[in-house]
Design an enzyme around this catalytic site. Structure first.
Site, PDB file in Angstrom:
ATOM      1  N   GLU A  69       0.361  -4.949   1.250  1.00 20.78           N
ATOM      2  CA  GLU A  69       0.408  -5.669  -0.019  1.00 20.78           C
ATOM      3  C   GLU A  69       1.147  -7.002   0.132  1.00 20.78           C
ATOM      4  O   GLU A  69       0.916  -7.941  -0.622  1.00 20.78           O
ATOM      5  CB  GLU A  69       1.103  -4.786  -1.063  1.00 20.78           C
ATOM      6  CG  GLU A  69       0.533  -4.930  -2.453  1.00 20.78           C
ATOM      7  CD  GLU A  69       0.994  -3.828  -3.393  1.00 20.78           C
ATOM      8  OE1 GLU A  69       0.258  -2.834  -3.537  1.00 20.78           O
ATOM      9  OE2 GLU A  69       2.084  -3.936  -3.970  1.00 20.78           O
ATOM     10  N   HIS A 110      -6.924  13.366  19.226  1.00 19.41           N
ATOM     11  CA  HIS A 110      -8.148  14.160  19.311  1.00 19.41           C
ATOM     12  C   HIS A 110      -9.144  13.805  18.207  1.00 19.41           C
ATOM     13  O   HIS A 110     -10.068  14.551  17.938  1.00 19.41           O
ATOM     14  CB  HIS A 110      -7.797  15.649  19.292  1.00 19.41           C
ATOM     15  CG  HIS A 110      -6.989  16.036  20.496  1.00 19.41           C
ATOM     16  ND1 HIS A 110      -7.541  16.637  21.604  1.00 19.41           N
ATOM     17  CD2 HIS A 110      -5.682  15.843  20.778  1.00 19.41           C
ATOM     18  CE1 HIS A 110      -6.593  16.816  22.516  1.00 19.41           C
ATOM     19  NE2 HIS A 110      -5.455  16.341  22.033  1.00 19.41           N
ATOM     20  N   LYS A 154      -7.954  -3.374 -11.855  1.00 23.55           N
ATOM     21  CA  LYS A 154      -7.365  -2.946 -13.134  1.00 23.55           C
ATOM     22  C   LYS A 154      -8.091  -3.601 -14.294  1.00 23.55           C
ATOM     23  O   LYS A 154      -8.434  -2.941 -15.271  1.00 23.55           O
ATOM     24  CB  LYS A 154      -5.889  -3.373 -13.198  1.00 23.55           C
ATOM     25  CG  LYS A 154      -4.943  -2.566 -12.366  1.00 23.55           C
ATOM     26  CD  LYS A 154      -3.525  -2.929 -12.762  1.00 23.55           C
ATOM     27  CE  LYS A 154      -2.530  -2.597 -11.696  1.00 23.55           C
ATOM     28  NZ  LYS A 154      -1.205  -3.150 -11.952  1.00 23.55           N
TER      29      LYS A 154
END
Ligand code: PA5
Length: 444
Positions: free
Chosen positions: A285, A306, A420
């Site tokens: 961020e 793995h 948003k």
């Protein structure tokens, strides 16, 4: 040494003169930080927080934590992003080794960090027969995910205890004056803690945001702050060669300029998993903007050797690794001798699991540098609250320096708003009518 930045496995990828080239830029960026003259300079409160924190509130946090410990066995932290990741990182990192004394501490649960009916239902089911307290955390006081979770959990608490008793079990951490949550807390008489104006969400773990829930979990918050403060003192030089937080930032920046655009924070213990999540938010961020930035990712080895191991060894060469190893002498296990030795493992008998882990780590580092993956190594002396506080400050300072070296404002997050706004428009929130119309016209 509490934290060692080891560049042994980096020498093949970065030459000494490259540090010399970047050193003057580090000095300038240090000045911007210390003199508060750079972009985002109104969000530098985290820098001297480990020394200049609100001592009265700190004591109130300890008192509230004791009360909560007595009142509940399930403590729900409601928050998202910087309002919960740091807490979760500390609690998971220190779980079972650092809880003070032999007391029984409430289990910490998290809500409001997703939009999942399944998670909420699971949590409500778990809490049905438990004593519950809530800490709702939001700097803005308006973020939808925690606000919705709070509405639901508040109703649960009020039904379980009645409004008056529920109000005593709700703790709010938010802005000192602004936001819906603050007004609501004042109206209901909830005990309230403050997120300082000059500390952004992802840098707020050492404020009441992290300190209250972490103290409830039985973790020594004095030691945590002491570690952070000792790091603040240790990393006060503007000289790259005397400041490992800046050196780490310089390493990242040099590698990024060579096309290494993905950083993998490598852990060798599941207990670092949520610390990796906190680190990803901190760096992602802070740096990912203006079309730039290292993409922060994480792996836990041996598990991910793995799954992602193949890609790391031989896939596209855009990766570098930062290995975070923690000397955890509190947890040991010796591999037993077996008379029959049918599994052929007696060559390991008598060795500790930790020794095996160290060898796996060195073997992997060697393989990865041979495969062209630069390797930075951060070694933490101990799995303790003190060392974790130290590491948190190290990363915060390195992140701020990295952002300035990259040429971005490390303290804003304009990109988080985009989804948003769309969501509010699509949900018909008042004030978003025009955007709703525009989205509808796009017909997607
Ligand atoms: O770092 C940040 O600022 C964000 O991640 C915020 O912490 C997150 O968006 C939550 O915001 P708030 O605390 O206002 O609810």
């Amino acid at each position: 040494m509490i934290l060692k930045l080891n560049d042994k496995y980096l020498k093949k990828f970065i030459s000494e003169h490259e540090y010399e080239c970047i050193a003057p830029m580090v000095t300038v960026a240090d000045k911007m930080l210390r003199e508060k003259s750079g972009l985002g300079n109104s969000f530098l409160g985290w820098m001297d927080l480990p020394e200049n924190y609100d001592k009265k509130e700190f004591e109130r946090i300890k008192i509230a934590a004791k009360r909560i410990q007595a009142d509940c066995d399930a403590f729900i932290v409601i928050g998202i992003g910087g309002s919960y990741l740091g807490t979760r990182a500390i609690v998971d990192f220190l779980n079972s080794v650092e809880r003070q004394g032999n007391g029984k501490y409430p289990e910490i649960y998290y809500a409001g960090c997703n939009i999942s009916a399944a998670s909420l239902n699971d949590l409500l089911y778990i809490c049905e027969n438990k004593n519950v307290c809530i800490n709702v955390i939001s700097k803005s006081g308006t973020t939808t995910e925690p606000a919705v979770a709070f509405r639901i959990l508040r109703a649960f608490l009020e039904k379980k205890y009645g409004v008056e008793e529920a109000n005593k079990r709700i703790y709010v951490t938010t802005d000192k004056a602004r936001g819906t949550l603050k007004s609501f807390a004042t109206q209901q008489g909830y005990e309230t803690f403050v997120i300082p104006d000059d500390v952004g969400g992802r840098f707020s773990v050492l404020t009441a945001v992290g300190l209250l829930p972490v103290a409830v979990a039985g973790i020594d918050i004095d030691a945590l702050m002491q570690g952070a403060n000792d790091a603040r003192i240790a990393y006060s030089s503007a000289d790259l060669n005397k400041n490992d937080a800046y050196k780490y930032a310089a390493m990242r920046n040099i590698l990024y300029r060579k096309g290494k655009s993905v950083e993998l924070l490598v852990g060798y213990e599941p207990f670092v998993g949520t610390l990796q999540e906190w680190w990803k938010q901190l760096f992602g961020e802070s740096e990912g903007k203006d079309g730039k930035g290292i993409f922060p990712a994480s792996v836990i080895f041996s598990t991910d050797l793995h799954s992602l191991g193949q890609y790391i060894q031989e896939g596209e060469r855009i990766l570098f690794e930062t290995v975070l190893s923690v000397n955890d002498t509190k947890s040991m296990y010796t591999i037993p001798y077996d008379e029959a030795n049918i599994d052929g493992l007696n060559f390991l008998a008598g060795r500790d699991i930790n020794e095996l882990k160290q060898i796996a780590m060195r073997a992997t580092q060697l393989a990865h540098i041979d495969g062209g993956v630069p390797n930075i190594h951060i070694e933490l002396e101990e799995r303790s609250a003190y060392c974790l506080g130290y590491l948190i400050y190290f990363f915060e300072l390195a992140c701020a320096m990295s952002g300035y070296l990259l040429g971005v404002n490390p303290f804003d997050q304009p990109g988080v708003e985009a989804y948003k706004k769309n969501m509010f428009a699509m949900l018909s929130k008042p004030g978003y009518e025009e955007l709703r119309k525009a989205l509808e016209e796009r017909n997607i």
